[in-house]
Motif scaffolding. Structure first.
Motif, PDB file in Angstrom:
ATOM      1  N   TRP A  49      -1.984 -17.362  -4.912  1.00  0.00           N
ATOM      2  CA  TRP A  49      -0.770 -17.678  -5.658  1.00  0.00           C
ATOM      3  C   TRP A  49       0.376 -16.718  -5.369  1.00  0.00           C
ATOM      4  O   TRP A  49       1.546 -17.101  -5.408  1.00  0.00           O
ATOM      5  CB  TRP A  49      -1.066 -17.715  -7.165  1.00  0.00           C
ATOM      6  N   TRP A  50       0.093 -15.447  -5.104  1.00  0.00           N
ATOM      7  CA  TRP A  50       1.171 -14.475  -4.928  1.00  0.00           C
ATOM      8  C   TRP A  50       1.965 -14.712  -3.643  1.00  0.00           C
ATOM      9  O   TRP A  50       3.075 -14.230  -3.504  1.00  0.00           O
ATOM     10  CB  TRP A  50       0.626 -13.052  -4.947  1.00  0.00           C
ATOM     11  N   ASP A  60       1.182  -7.244   1.130  1.00  0.00           N
ATOM     12  CA  ASP A  60       0.511  -6.028   1.599  1.00  0.00           C
ATOM     13  C   ASP A  60       0.014  -5.186   0.430  1.00  0.00           C
ATOM     14  O   ASP A  60      -1.109  -4.661   0.462  1.00  0.00           O
ATOM     15  CB  ASP A  60       1.480  -5.222   2.465  1.00  0.00           C
ATOM     16  N   LEU A  61       0.825  -5.064  -0.620  1.00  0.00           N
ATOM     17  CA  LEU A  61       0.421  -4.258  -1.774  1.00  0.00           C
ATOM     18  C   LEU A  61      -0.818  -4.842  -2.445  1.00  0.00           C
ATOM     19  O   LEU A  61      -1.752  -4.105  -2.789  1.00  0.00           O
ATOM     20  CB  LEU A  61       1.573  -4.181  -2.781  1.00  0.00           C
ATOM     21  N   VAL A 157      -6.045  -7.055 -11.418  1.00  0.00           N
ATOM     22  CA  VAL A 157      -5.360  -6.104 -10.539  1.00  0.00           C
ATOM     23  C   VAL A 157      -4.267  -6.808  -9.736  1.00  0.00           C
ATOM     24  O   VAL A 157      -3.146  -6.292  -9.596  1.00  0.00           O
ATOM     25  CB  VAL A 157      -6.369  -5.411  -9.609  1.00  0.00           C
ATOM     26  N   ALA A 158      -4.559  -7.983  -9.205  1.00  0.00           N
ATOM     27  CA  ALA A 158      -3.553  -8.723  -8.454  1.00  0.00           C
ATOM     28  C   ALA A 158      -2.342  -9.033  -9.328  1.00  0.00           C
ATOM     29  O   ALA A 158      -1.186  -8.869  -8.904  1.00  0.00           O
ATOM     30  CB  ALA A 158      -4.155 -10.013  -7.892  1.00  0.00           C
ATOM     31  N   ALA A 159      -2.588  -9.473 -10.561  1.00  0.00           N
ATOM     32  CA  ALA A 159      -1.482  -9.778 -11.473  1.00  0.00           C
ATOM     33  C   ALA A 159      -0.704  -8.520 -11.847  1.00  0.00           C
ATOM     34  O   ALA A 159       0.532  -8.548 -11.927  1.00  0.00           O
ATOM     35  CB  ALA A 159      -2.017 -10.462 -12.725  1.00  0.00           C
ATOM     36  N   ALA A 160      -1.416  -7.411 -12.075  1.00  0.00           N
ATOM     37  CA  ALA A 160      -0.747  -6.172 -12.449  1.00  0.00           C
ATOM     38  C   ALA A 160       0.124  -5.651 -11.308  1.00  0.00           C
ATOM     39  O   ALA A 160       1.246  -5.176 -11.531  1.00  0.00           O
ATOM     40  CB  ALA A 160      -1.777  -5.118 -12.850  1.00  0.00           C
ATOM     41  N   ALA A 162       1.519  -7.463  -8.920  1.00  0.00           N
ATOM     42  CA  ALA A 162       2.677  -8.359  -8.802  1.00  0.00           C
ATOM     43  C   ALA A 162       3.696  -8.070  -9.904  1.00  0.00           C
ATOM     44  O   ALA A 162       4.913  -8.035  -9.643  1.00  0.00           O
ATOM     45  CB  ALA A 162       2.216  -9.815  -8.859  1.00  0.00           C
ATOM     46  N   ALA A 163       3.229  -7.861 -11.134  1.00  0.00           N
ATOM     47  CA  ALA A 163       4.145  -7.603 -12.241  1.00  0.00           C
ATOM     48  C   ALA A 163       4.885  -6.276 -12.059  1.00  0.00           C
ATOM     49  O   ALA A 163       6.098  -6.194 -12.304  1.00  0.00           O
ATOM     50  CB  ALA A 163       3.376  -7.598 -13.558  1.00  0.00           C
TER      51      ALA A 163
END
Length: 460
Positions: A49-50, A60-61, A157-160, A162-163
């Motif tokens: 999704w990102w 990359d992050l 972790v992926a959501a954090a 991105a936020a």
């Protein structure tokens, strides 16, 4: 909103789970709406999704974070521990065999002599009561829970990341806007100063314009603090030291908020039961609670163990191999009276099963609530962004007109400063709304994401 399932009491789940070795939650165990209350955003094809942000820096992050985050690493270690414990429980199905050796010295009237013997001791639990099988199911459920929690940690972790990246980009855009705003106010201050020096305006106007400029410049420190906090949070999420972490942004990105395109489809609410790691972990805990009921019930039934031993030697060291004794027996344990302890433990396990079912339902409702909140927020922030864009256009026109009238002496400085404040405020609000919109998309796909950030799940 329509509901496609009707909830059953926990006793029905208990009967279903204890009737066989495989714990299966009935389809009617939890009420699920057939669709969301708000409209779904358009869906793209990319399973991650990102990537809908089309931002290689963010890609990359997140890639680095999923590989190096310490919470994910700790969850992986707990998964390995749960797997080892499952192997240990399965090993109890096989016979055990241990060696023994005794060596001693006996003293008497005829002197001292060395004694000794060697032997093998074995034991085999036939699982007549079903306890071993229930303990294996308990360990398997905990292993499944550990796996789902590790996957859910990846989701979080992926959501954090991105936020925090959106917050970092927001502060960059705010710094760019701050520079534009201060330059606009500097121009106003120069005009007011020239008019004061020419005797066309009062010194009060100069002070008002200077105060507005200073007020805007005072925001610089707050933005820099927020920017540093976002960068440091990203460093921690990536398992790096905050003081040395740096972000290399692409050209032209500093003054804008990431725009979200079309992410993977989030599916119907029922998909949350099969895609959310925390909901699946709650389901695994429910299976563990059912297995615990089986363990406590096994204590109400007889157990059968077959012990055996082989002893070599007659006790003297000289005759260590002069004799051989093998025994094989059967030990039957019949529970007769314990004052009601065993049945009380079964009742307690059933109560824990009821509690686990309630927690499973709660986990689903929380996930559903997150998705619903995000959908509503997306619609609201989109509408707000459109209104703010219109407000900015009108404010720019009003500022240009008030400046022209002020130069001609047909408007006061108050009119100019008021139009200027409205323009700056609208631009700041639009930036914040764009960031809120991006964060809402993150929240939506985090709420509906599968275990690996994918659109499908094959772990069940």
């Amino acid at each position: 909103m329509k509901f496609g399932k009707i909830a059953l009491p926990a006793s029905a789940l208990w009967l279903a789970s204890c009737a066989s070795n495989d714990f299966v939650i009935p389809d009617t165990a939890i009420a699920t709406p057939t669709d969301y209350s708000a409209d779904l955003p358009p869906a793209g094809l990319d399973e991650f999704w990102w990537r809908a942000f089309s931002d290689p820096v963010l890609d990359d992050l997140i890639s680095r974070g999923l590989a190096a985050n310490l919470d994910i690493a700790a969850a992986g270690d707990r998964l390995r521990a749960a797997e080892a414990l499952l192997r240990a429980e399965r090993a109890d199905l096989f016979p055990t065999l241990d060696g023994s050796a005794n060596l001693g010295v006996e003293t008497g009237g005829d002197g001292a002599r060395v004694t000794g013997n060697v032997g093998l001791i074995g034991n085999f639990d036939l699982d007549f009561s079903g306890r071993l099988g229930a303990e294996i199911r308990l360990a398997a459920a905990r292993y499944g829970e550990a796996g789902y929690l590790q996957a859910d940690q990846r989701r979080l972790v992926a959501a954090a990341i991105a936020a925090q990246y959106v917050e970092y980009r927001l502060t960059g855009a705010q710094l760019a806007l701050l520079e534009e705003s201060t330059e606009l106010q500097r121009q106003t201050l120069r005009i007011v100063t020239l008019r004061f020096e020419a005797g066309l305006s009062a010194n009060l106007d100069v002070r008002r314009a200077a105060a507005d400029l200073a007020q805007t410049q005072a925001r610089l420190g707050l933005i820099e603090v927020s920017r540093a906090e976002a960068k440091h949070a990203l460093a921690v999420l990536l398992g790096e030291a905050p003081g040395t972490f740096e972000i290399t942004a692409s050209a032209g990105e500093e003054g804008s908020i990431p725009d979200y395109g079309a992410g993977p489809p989030i599916g119907a609410p029922v998909n949350l039961l099969r895609r959310r790691g925390d909901v699946l972990a709650a389901e695994a805990r429910l299976a563990a609670a059912a297995a615990q009921v089986g363990i406590e019930q096994a204590d109400l039934r007889p157990s059968l163990v077959v012990p055996g031993s082989i002893l070599i030697g007659d006790g003297s060291l000289d005759g260590l191999f002069s004799s051989f004794l093998a025994t094989l027996g059967a030990a039957l344990d019949l529970p007769l009276f314990d004052g009601g302890r065993r049945r009380a433990e079964v009742e307690a396990a059933r109560a824990e099963l009821d509690a686990s079912l309630a927690e499973y339902r709660q986990a689903f409702l929380l996930a559903l609530g997150e998705a619903e909140n995000a959908l509503v927020a997306i619609g609201a922030y989109r509408q707000r962004a459109d209104s703010l864009a219109e407000a900015i256009e009108q404010s720019e026109t009003a500022l240009a007109q008030s400046n022209a009238l002020y130069r001609e002496g047909l408007a006061s400085l108050f009119d100019v400063l008021d139009a200027q404040r409205q323009l700056i405020s609208s631009r700041q609000s639009l930036l914040n709304t764009q960031a809120d919109l991006a964060t809402s998309f993150i929240a939506l796909h985090s709420a509906a994401a599968s275990l690996d950030g994918r659109n499908s799940l094959e772990l069940r």
